[in-house]
Motif scaffolding. Sequence first.
Motif, PDB file in Angstrom:
ATOM      1  N   LEU B 331       0.969  -1.014   0.062  1.00 59.31           N
ATOM      2  CA  LEU B 331      -0.043   0.031  -0.112  1.00 59.31           C
ATOM      3  C   LEU B 331       0.900   1.225   0.070  1.00 59.31           C
ATOM      4  O   LEU B 331       1.045   2.217  -0.766  1.00 59.31           O
ATOM      5  N   ASP B 332       1.951   1.316   0.987  1.00 64.30           N
ATOM      6  CA  ASP B 332       2.777   2.440   1.032  1.00 64.30           C
ATOM      7  C   ASP B 332       3.455   2.574  -0.513  1.00 64.30           C
ATOM      8  O   ASP B 332       3.620   3.872  -0.916  1.00 64.30           O
ATOM      9  N   GLY B 333       3.727   1.429  -1.073  1.00 62.70           N
ATOM     10  CA  GLY B 333       4.475   1.627  -2.394  1.00 62.70           C
ATOM     11  C   GLY B 333       3.319   2.386  -3.561  1.00 62.70           C
ATOM     12  O   GLY B 333       4.022   3.357  -4.069  1.00 62.70           O
ATOM     13  N   PHE B 334       2.371   1.875  -3.552  1.00 62.05           N
ATOM     14  CA  PHE B 334       1.540   2.312  -4.383  1.00 62.05           C
ATOM     15  C   PHE B 334       1.210   3.765  -4.067  1.00 62.05           C
ATOM     16  O   PHE B 334       1.033   4.602  -5.082  1.00 62.05           O
ATOM     17  N   LEU B 335       1.077   4.347  -2.948  1.00 60.63           N
ATOM     18  CA  LEU B 335       0.604   5.428  -2.369  1.00 60.63           C
ATOM     19  C   LEU B 335       1.931   6.483  -2.961  1.00 60.63           C
ATOM     20  O   LEU B 335       1.825   7.605  -3.312  1.00 60.63           O
ATOM     21  N   GLU B 336       2.908   5.946  -2.832  1.00 60.58           N
ATOM     22  CA  GLU B 336       4.176   6.568  -3.221  1.00 60.58           C
ATOM     23  C   GLU B 336       4.171   7.087  -4.675  1.00 60.58           C
ATOM     24  O   GLU B 336       4.566   8.240  -5.309  1.00 60.58           O
ATOM     25  N   ILE B 337       3.805   6.141  -5.361  1.00 63.93           N
ATOM     26  CA  ILE B 337       3.840   6.156  -6.852  1.00 63.93           C
ATOM     27  C   ILE B 337       2.393   7.073  -7.239  1.00 63.93           C
ATOM     28  O   ILE B 337       2.724   8.097  -8.222  1.00 63.93           O
ATOM     29  N   PHE B 338       1.385   7.069  -6.441  1.00 60.54           N
ATOM     30  CA  PHE B 338       0.295   7.986  -6.904  1.00 60.54           C
ATOM     31  C   PHE B 338       0.477   9.221  -6.346  1.00 60.54           C
ATOM     32  O   PHE B 338      -0.056  10.306  -7.144  1.00 60.54           O
ATOM     33  N   LEU B 339       0.892   9.287  -5.557  1.00 62.99           N
ATOM     34  CA  LEU B 339       0.933  10.890  -4.631  1.00 62.99           C
ATOM     35  C   LEU B 339       2.427  11.710  -4.757  1.00 62.99           C
ATOM     36  O   LEU B 339       2.242  12.658  -4.904  1.00 62.99           O
ATOM     37  N   LYS B 340       3.351  10.662  -4.713  1.00 63.39           N
ATOM     38  CA  LYS B 340       4.790  11.398  -4.665  1.00 63.39           C
ATOM     39  C   LYS B 340       5.403  11.232  -6.160  1.00 63.39           C
ATOM     40  O   LYS B 340       6.666  11.519  -6.210  1.00 63.39           O
ATOM     41  N   SER B 341       4.859  10.841  -7.214  1.00 57.22           N
ATOM     42  CA  SER B 341       5.399  10.718  -8.367  1.00 57.22           C
ATOM     43  C   SER B 341       6.600   9.604  -8.283  1.00 57.22           C
ATOM     44  O   SER B 341       7.406   9.992  -9.116  1.00 57.22           O
ATOM     45  N   ALA B 342       6.682   8.584  -7.668  1.00 59.47           N
ATOM     46  CA  ALA B 342       7.697   8.010  -7.152  1.00 59.47           C
ATOM     47  C   ALA B 342       8.255   7.129  -8.575  1.00 59.47           C
ATOM     48  O   ALA B 342       7.520   6.867  -9.497  1.00 59.47           O
ATOM     49  N   ASP B 343       9.579   7.108  -8.600  1.00 53.94           N
ATOM     50  CA  ASP B 343      10.356   6.360  -9.845  1.00 53.94           C
ATOM     51  C   ASP B 343      10.555   4.929  -9.143  1.00 53.94           C
ATOM     52  O   ASP B 343      10.296   4.719  -7.995  1.00 53.94           O
ATOM     53  N   ILE B 344      11.101   3.960  -9.838  1.00 50.79           N
ATOM     54  CA  ILE B 344      11.582   2.721  -9.409  1.00 50.79           C
ATOM     55  C   ILE B 344      12.242   2.664  -8.129  1.00 50.79           C
ATOM     56  O   ILE B 344      12.359   1.597  -7.348  1.00 50.79           O
ATOM     57  N   PHE B 345      13.260   3.649  -7.965  1.00 47.20           N
ATOM     58  CA  PHE B 345      14.114   3.696  -6.598  1.00 47.20           C
ATOM     59  C   PHE B 345      13.555   4.026  -5.482  1.00 47.20           C
ATOM     60  O   PHE B 345      13.818   3.393  -4.417  1.00 47.20           O
ATOM     61  N   MET B 346      12.586   4.726  -5.495  1.00 44.99           N
ATOM     62  CA  MET B 346      11.650   5.274  -4.483  1.00 44.99           C
ATOM     63  C   MET B 346      10.557   3.949  -3.875  1.00 44.99           C
ATOM     64  O   MET B 346      10.326   4.144  -2.617  1.00 44.99           O
ATOM     65  N   VAL B 347      10.301   3.051  -4.648  1.00 44.00           N
ATOM     66  CA  VAL B 347       9.677   2.046  -4.068  1.00 44.00           C
ATOM     67  C   VAL B 347      10.559   0.706  -4.160  1.00 44.00           C
ATOM     68  O   VAL B 347      10.070  -0.674  -3.832  1.00 44.00           O
ATOM     69  N   LEU B 348      11.865   0.585  -4.343  1.00 39.35           N
ATOM     70  CA  LEU B 348      12.748  -0.261  -4.117  1.00 39.35           C
ATOM     71  C   LEU B 348      12.676  -0.951  -2.847  1.00 39.35           C
ATOM     72  O   LEU B 348      12.688  -2.304  -2.788  1.00 39.35           O
ATOM     73  N   ASN B 349      12.710  -0.328  -1.690  1.00 33.78           N
ATOM     74  CA  ASN B 349      12.716  -0.695  -0.281  1.00 33.78           C
ATOM     75  C   ASN B 349      11.197  -1.713  -0.106  1.00 33.78           C
ATOM     76  O   ASN B 349      11.466  -2.772   0.350  1.00 33.78           O
ATOM     77  N   GLU B 350      10.274  -1.349  -0.676  1.00 22.40           N
ATOM     78  CA  GLU B 350       8.835  -1.922  -0.541  1.00 22.40           C
ATOM     79  C   GLU B 350       9.052  -3.329  -1.288  1.00 22.40           C
ATOM     80  O   GLU B 350       8.501  -4.148  -0.754  1.00 22.40           O
TER      81      GLU B 350
END
Lengths: 291, 377
Positions: B331-350
Amino acid sequence: MITVSNVVKSYSELNALDSLSLEIKENSIFGLLGVNGAGKTTLLSALNGLIEIDSGTIEIFGLDIKKDKRAIKEISSIIPQHLAFYEKLTVKENLDFFAKIQNASNDALEKAIEINSLSSILEQTSSTLSGGQKRRLNIAIGLLNSPKIIYFDEPTVGVDPKSRNEILDSIKEYKNLGITVVYTSHYMTEIERICDEVAIIAKGKLVEQDILENMLTNRVSNKVSIEIVYNEDLNLKDVIIKDNSIIETTEEKLYFTIDALKAQNIAIKQIRYGSTNLEKHFLDISEASNV
Amino acid sequence: MFSAMIKKEFLLVFRDKHALLALFVMPAIFILIMSVAMRDQFASEKIDFKVYIKNLDNGSISKKLINKLQDDKNFILSESETNVEFIITIPKDFKKDDKKLSITVMGGIKNDLLEIFKSKLLKNVVSLRIKSVATELAPMSSEAAEAVNSISVSYDSLFDIQYEKNQQIPNSTQQSVPTWIVFGMFFVIIPMSTIYINERKQNTLTRLTSMNISISSMMLSKIFPYIVINHIQVWIMLAVGMFLVPFFNTPALEINGDISALVLLSLSLSFSAIGLSTLIAVTASSSEQATTIGGILNILLGAIGGVMVPKFIMPESMQKFAEISPMSWGLDGFLEIFLKSADIFMVLNESLMLALFGMVCLIISMIILKLRISKGL
């Protein structure tokens, strides 16, 4: 040749196979007779490399079960007691799936379909098949890898007499194709009908092993068994009818029974006098096992 | 061999109507219902109050108050008493200090909203009173009047608010879509366990073993189809959020982040869901048991991980506890993508945590299955 020497297999405190030794000749139909829990399924699983044996040796056509398990599995096939296929797939989808995972040839696939008379039901979903058709599909899957040995684990359980006859007739055909058949059952009539050699096991031990002819020679009663061509509409009095193909009567009533059969135009295949060693042994074992 | 096993798995899943309902229809309906139902709760627009003013005063101060409230975007002044939330009665001689405004609260207003209403009204009344005091002081002392007049009650002049974390609150669609994607993906437990347990019970697994098919091959052949199924789920749910939800006067889902981040996260989440489902499937003794345990576990992980209640409204201790649920990582990963325009590195941890969780579950499952097969299942 299949050689089983002093094989032991235990589950917790139960000795499923207890120093069991026997030999099975190549290209024969070998019957394993025993009551439920005698160790028949365990022996088949051990022969097919599905379970590890605790001690002893098993050699199949010169291959050792411990060292050559993969090679042994390639030349053998087990027809489980339960219907081991996918009910939601059609007959064809099931056969295609099991053929592909074993790299089976088209010839083997076609032969399995033909021998088991499945061509008319190929597109039928397996769950909608009759009991006999399901059994035939279960057997056909076991033929796909063109095995040298087939292990049948009570393949006629819960099958109607007509389908049972068809299955038993088809098993005789496998011997003609050069296949060695190991057939387990607790129905003596089935063993008597198709097997060349029989072993009786009880509580994981071998009680007796001999060719069928020897087991059938000793007469211990005035009972007479008449094997007839399968007939669903038998109408006979004072006899025991088994599977619509075996009639049990006594020597005193034999001629009346034959006359009754003639009157109904029912052909007789063979007449056997007396209870046999096979039956006696089996009854002894059954009594000993409280079955 | 592999292609045959994968094809078989697809055929079995797509012929299981209950599984299809749980995998595709249930989460799609949830997204639609929850996005629309929570639209107002998640709305980030200003709060406004519908107010009717009963003015019993003829003085200028009451007129000024009404003008101020009219200018304040938090108040919508109504011409009649019907369909309003508050009735403000301005008493006669309101300019006298002992005269109080009378407020009638209509219907059920939550306490927090009432407090906000009082605070907004207070700001306007106090500001008016200060101006009034300044006007009275002016003839006596222009300096004192100026000093009083300079007192501001605006929030910006009184408070300097700093956010330690840039916590962005999602709208109802941004919250619902990832929530039900994550929840729906874990429902692969239904077809997986049904097929696994049927294979075990009907001796098909034994038959496959007798055909020299290894347990690892069996497991691997099951992973690929369910990854594809999970991805189909993800894209269907995203489509529901983007194209279907707006038909119900609810904000459409916008994917601001990187698509590659979305693919990586979905892949890891799928691996995690498949791992857990496999573990339940090989442990349970019947498909009824597996679907019951799987269903309960899904609901628990969902409740902990922010599926039932969004994490940002949980108390801090619960937010920390939520971190134990893989659903929360997804869920955190998806919200990063939808709200903070995350790239691949921002969701790497999750993604790594989810993949690791899936891997551990699969290894344990393989050990259990090997033991079961060696014991004749």
